[in-house]
Each structure stands twice: as C-alpha cells, then as structure tokens.
Design an enzyme around this catalytic site. Sequence first.
Site, mmCIF file in Angstrom:
data_model
loop_
_atom_site.group_PDB
_atom_site.id
_atom_site.type_symbol
_atom_site.label_atom_id
_atom_site.label_comp_id
_atom_site.label_asym_id
_atom_site.label_seq_id
_atom_site.Cartn_x
_atom_site.Cartn_y
_atom_site.Cartn_z
ATOM 1 N N LYS A 103 0.817 -1.217 0.000
ATOM 2 C CA LYS A 103 0.000 0.000 0.000
ATOM 3 C C LYS A 103 0.848 1.263 0.000
ATOM 4 O O LYS A 103 0.487 2.250 -0.657
ATOM 5 C CB LYS A 103 -0.950 0.017 1.199
ATOM 6 C CG LYS A 103 -0.304 0.146 2.562
ATOM 7 C CD LYS A 103 -1.349 0.166 3.652
ATOM 8 C CE LYS A 103 -0.727 0.258 5.041
ATOM 9 N NZ LYS A 103 0.024 1.519 5.234
ATOM 10 N N GLN B 275 -7.891 -5.254 9.360
ATOM 11 C CA GLN B 275 -6.842 -4.857 10.301
ATOM 12 C C GLN B 275 -7.282 -3.694 11.188
ATOM 13 O O GLN B 275 -6.448 -2.970 11.732
ATOM 14 C CB GLN B 275 -5.561 -4.484 9.547
ATOM 15 C CG GLN B 275 -4.954 -5.637 8.783
ATOM 16 C CD GLN B 275 -3.611 -5.283 8.169
ATOM 17 O OE1 GLN B 275 -2.596 -5.130 8.871
ATOM 18 N NE2 GLN B 275 -3.570 -5.152 6.854
#
Length: 729
Positions: free
Chosen positions: A34, A265
């Site tokens: 990411k 997450q």
Amino acid sequence: MTDNLLRSLNDVQREAVEHADGPLLILSGAGSGKTRVITHRIAHLIKHHGISPFRILAVTFTNKAANEMKERLDTLVEGGVSRDLWVSTFHATCARILRRDIEKLGAGSGGASRSKKRAYTRDFTIFDTGEQATLVKDVLRQLNYSDKDYNPRAILGLISHAKNESISPQKYEIIADGYFERVVAEVYPLYQDALCLNNSLDFDDLLLFTVELLNKNSNVRQDYQNRFEYILVDEYQDTNRCQYELVQLLAGEKQNVCVVGDDDQSIYAFRGADIRNILDFEKDYPNARVLRLEQNYRSTQNILDAAWSVVQNNKARKPKKLWTEQDEGELVTCYEAMDENDEAGYVGTQIEDWHAEGVDYKDFAVFYRTNAQSRIFEEAFRTANIPYQIVGGVGFYDRMEIKDLLAYLRVMCNPNDSMSVRRIINVPSRGIGATTLERLIDFAAAEDITLFEAVQRVDEISTINRGLQTKVRRFAEIFDEFDATVFPVDALDYVLKVTGYLKNLQSQNSIEAQNRVENIEELINAVIEYEQNEPEPSLSDYLENVALIADIDTMETDSTDMVTLMTLHSAKGLEFPFVFIVGVEEGYLPHQRSISTESELEEERRLCYVGITRAMEQLYLSHAKSRRTFRETEYRTPSRFISEIPEYLIKHVDRYRSPFGQPHGLYEEVLENPVDYCVDQIVHHPQFGRGKITKISGAGGDIHITVRFSRAGMTKRFAASLAPLTISD
C-alpha cells in the site's frame, strides 16, 4: 519517468495509481504494497497530471509512516518534492491549520464556557497526558471530589472518547448515563475551561477544533478545499468520527479523496477507531471506485490461508482473500504446552535451534495479547542468554506498579534505601506532597541521617504541621510490624494489604488500571515461582535476583540482533521471518474483556489476523493446558481461533509428540522408556538450561531423576516420564 513508475506495479496497483479524479477506496490487504501505491500515485499526479505538490495532502497515523513516504517520494520525483507536500499525521496536519487560523474560532471553542473575552491564540501549547491528568485533578478538587474516588485517567478516557465522536461538553451532559458519567459531565466543561485559561489544547482538541473551525468558518473551509485538490488517507480503517468528518470537510465537492486501508486490520476501537468509516465509504461517496490489493509480497501461501480462514468468519468485513506467487511454505506449528514455563521454554529452544543454523535473533518476534504476558518470556530468555527487546511497552520489572511494590520490599529489607523511600512515601496517595518530602530530605541532610530516620523523627520538624506529621507517621508505621524474615510472597501480601495498592487499582474504571492489576498478579506468580525453585528462599535474596535482572535490562548494547517481544496491537505494520503468537487461549485471545458483544469478538479475530500476517516464513501458535493465575493453577482452553484454521494447515506439537521430519522440535527425541536416562548424562531444560543427571531412583513407572544445572546453580528432581528434558550431545 511515468512509464518507469508504472512498470514496477502489478495490474491492480497500476490501476490505483492511474485513477485520477473522484473518490477511490483501495482495500489493501496485509503485505500488499500500500505504501508503494500511495507514493507512486502522488508521483503520478505530479509527473503525469501536472498537479502542484502544494495541492496534495497525504495523511497517515505515525510520523514514521509519514517520513517513509517523504523519503520514497524524493526518490521517485526529482527536486525534493516532499518539502512542498503536506505529508503528515492527522494531528500534525490539524496543528498546522490551527497555528494559522485558530484565532478565527473566537471564544467558547471546544465547549469552553468562560467569558467571550477569552479566546485561543496562535501560540497555544499542547498538553501531554500527564499534564491533562493534573488538570483533571485540579478540576476534581474544584468540584470537591477526590481523585481517589474518581480516577483522572478514567475520566480523561471518557472525555477523549467524547471528543473523538465530536461530542461537546454540552451534548455530553445530556447523554451522560450513570453516576460516573454524570461526574465526567461536570468535569468535562471545567476541564475545557482550564485548557482555555492556559491557552492549551490536548491531542483530541487538535482534531476537534479543526473540524469546528472548518464547520463554522466558510472562508477558512473554502480556502483549504481550494488548496488541497487531492487528498490521500492511509490506514483509513483506524480513523475515528472526528477524523472522518475532517476528511469530508477538506474533500469538499470535488471529492478527490483516496483512502487506503484494510477493514480486516481494524484493531483500535478502544482508541475510538470506527470500522464503519471504511465499510460505509461507498455509501458516503456513491461514485467511489473500489480496488482490492490482494497479492501479498510478504508471507507464504499457507500463512495467508491460515489468516484468511480465521478472519473470514467475521460478518463486518469486505470480501477479499490474499494470495502470493511464493511457495506454499511450512505448515503452521501449533504447540500445546503443559504450562507457561513449558511454553516459554519451547519458544526459547526453537529460537536457539534456528539461531544455531544461522538465523539472526532479529528475525524472530514473540507476540502476546497483554503486556503482563511478557514476564515469563523475559525470564526464560535471560536464562538462555537470548538477547531481546521490548517494543510497545517497557520491561516487566521497569513498569511503574512493579517498581512501586519492589520499592516497598526494598525498604523492608533496607530502610537506608532513601531512593525507595522517596518513591513510595506518597504511593498510593496519602497526602504527603512534594513540599513535605523536601522538608524531610532537608532535615535528613541537616541531621546527617537517612530519609527513613527523618520520617521516624518527623515530630521534630517544625516546618511540617501536625496534620502532615500524622500522615508521615502512618507511613512509617507500615514497616513497624513487618518481620523481614518472612517469605517474599508473604511480604508482598503484606504490602498489598496495608497499602491498599491493589484494591485501589481494582476500583478504577479504566483499561490501564486493569492492565496494572494483571501485572501485579504476574509479579505474585513470579515470587511464588522463585520460592518453589529456591531451596532456601528469602526476601533479600529475591530482591538481589530482581536487581540483577533489572541491571541486565538497562544495559546498553550496540547490537540490534535481538528477538522482539511485543503486544499484538504494537505489531501492526511490522513483519518478521519467524513469528510466535503465544497464549492463544480463551481469555487471552480472544481476551476475556472483549467477548461480550459480537463487534468486540470480531475485533479480537482481526487482532489474531494481524498477528498471523506479520509472519513471512514460519508461524508458531502456542497455548498452555494450565497457567498460574493469581496464586491458583487455572486450566486453559485453546482459542476458538485455532479451531478456525483447517487441520491440513497445522502441524501439532506437544511435549510427548514430535512431528515426523520436524528438525527443530524441543522434544525431537522422545524417550518412551525412562530407563534411557543414565547418570552423568548431559540434558537440557527449557528454563534451567544445561545440566547433568546425578541420580536415578525408583522403578517401573515411578522413576525419578535428579539433575544438577550448572548455569542456574541448582539441583532439581523430576518424574522421568514427565521431565521436560532433551538429551544433549
């Protein structure tokens, strides 16, 4: 340059980077790159679309992440572009806005109720948590409340939660439910008044005031909406309500907002994070493009499959499944320990075996649910001379409550220890302030006596009034009836009883206090273990052992080759080749405090997922059949999360079985016949290390062996059929 930027990306990453205008949600699974996508997207906007760096805002949660983005951008775009970008944390971004425009808020900002003549100025200061707690204590005194009855940090926790939800003091007063919350409702506005009086903000105010400023002042709002043509938000699953509103206000009608995150997450609900922000992004931005980064560059496929098999049981999640081009890798090793000592010994032995084959210590990490669980691993690693570091917390014996209680024990053994007296004379609070302590210290210096002797002679100090003299005498009386010859656990019981230290923590309504209680319970366990392992235990000897442990903890080292110990919450964003998740049991993971609702249980499952996906090559899960919990042996149940992993992904190990072909098992050699032991044989114990068998007694199924351990300097007797020993060469 643009072609070079795109060449290193996979298809979905490239699509995310090339997306131009409009809202974009990037669901970025663990280890899917990411940060690469965010930095390449910024570089692409600058190089391909000609967007000025001044018109791009990138927001994340840590300074480390922000600095990493800047460094990567400077390698992607020439000319030191990071200097012109706003790449910072939420709090730093808000502070920068407020430094310029806070005066436009006027009086009464943040719910403060003082005169309209009082308003914030640009030279405001930011109070840390300690200063905030002091301020709450002052407010409690103003309201004639005792901070013993109402924990300032518990009050701050509720105020912080209210601010994260953009709830003003006036609104909180309306919705407050229950006696404690009504007290908080009294404190909250006066706390804001006090902050305003000091021209100071707390960390939550940085967000709250910025949202208030943008909502109330259309000119300021329009100015920042025009400035930030593109907004990128990292770790969007961790945003709270206030941060969510901030992003919407800055995005404006253009809605050129790109958020990157992973709902699987989201593990910070206790800090105010709201998973709905990422789950409902498409409702908030109906024209949003949604991309899923599912290719993982970190872990083996077996580790990824194990992680998915756990987290896919959650209902509140976006569908996605990580995959990798890497090999399947090793199976997940699941170790069933007899107790916490066996568990720590197994982990230590595995690490030593791998290290002997050339694996660096820094490649290993041990994750646990609560800080208190670290103690047994710290002690096992010290015994085995395995270097380690604590991350996301301090060493067990450096924690405040542990140092407080040990200071009491040190004064019991050695009243001349003035540093310990200074530490505990007002702990728990007994009304002996800094001025009184200074006068005691001055008297001791003038009379050439110890501080404790000055305490005993407090009646001679005329600068201390009679009321305070009585409080000082009561402190001294704690030690009058104590017999220093008692066992250490009796001494600790005495301290907890006469000081009310444990009772005081148990009465506090905060997670922090509960963690401290768990640490004290673990200290009791440590003292009991010491007594069981020492033939002639004594308080002075125990304190000497602890002092040596503390000295090792504080030693400076130039080497970074250390095993990492940390909580699962602290592990987010990290990766290690070898990961041990310990205490995977009901009550620990999921934690007993977090199973009352489905949302809490799902967050615990996400926490387990985060831990699993930190592992790159080898994952170990361990649980114990029993643990010592507050003096008693408690039988434990393996976590439900283990049962959610398919059996074909797991290799089960315990002290009686060693899996076929497993080269690194603590019990690789299983002695089915106890007579395989012989006198003078060299063996290894997971806790006590290397030793020699000095005696074998008994017959049949009741054979016992006696071992002399050289490193620990002690002799132990074991039932041969149950002895946790391996034969050494």
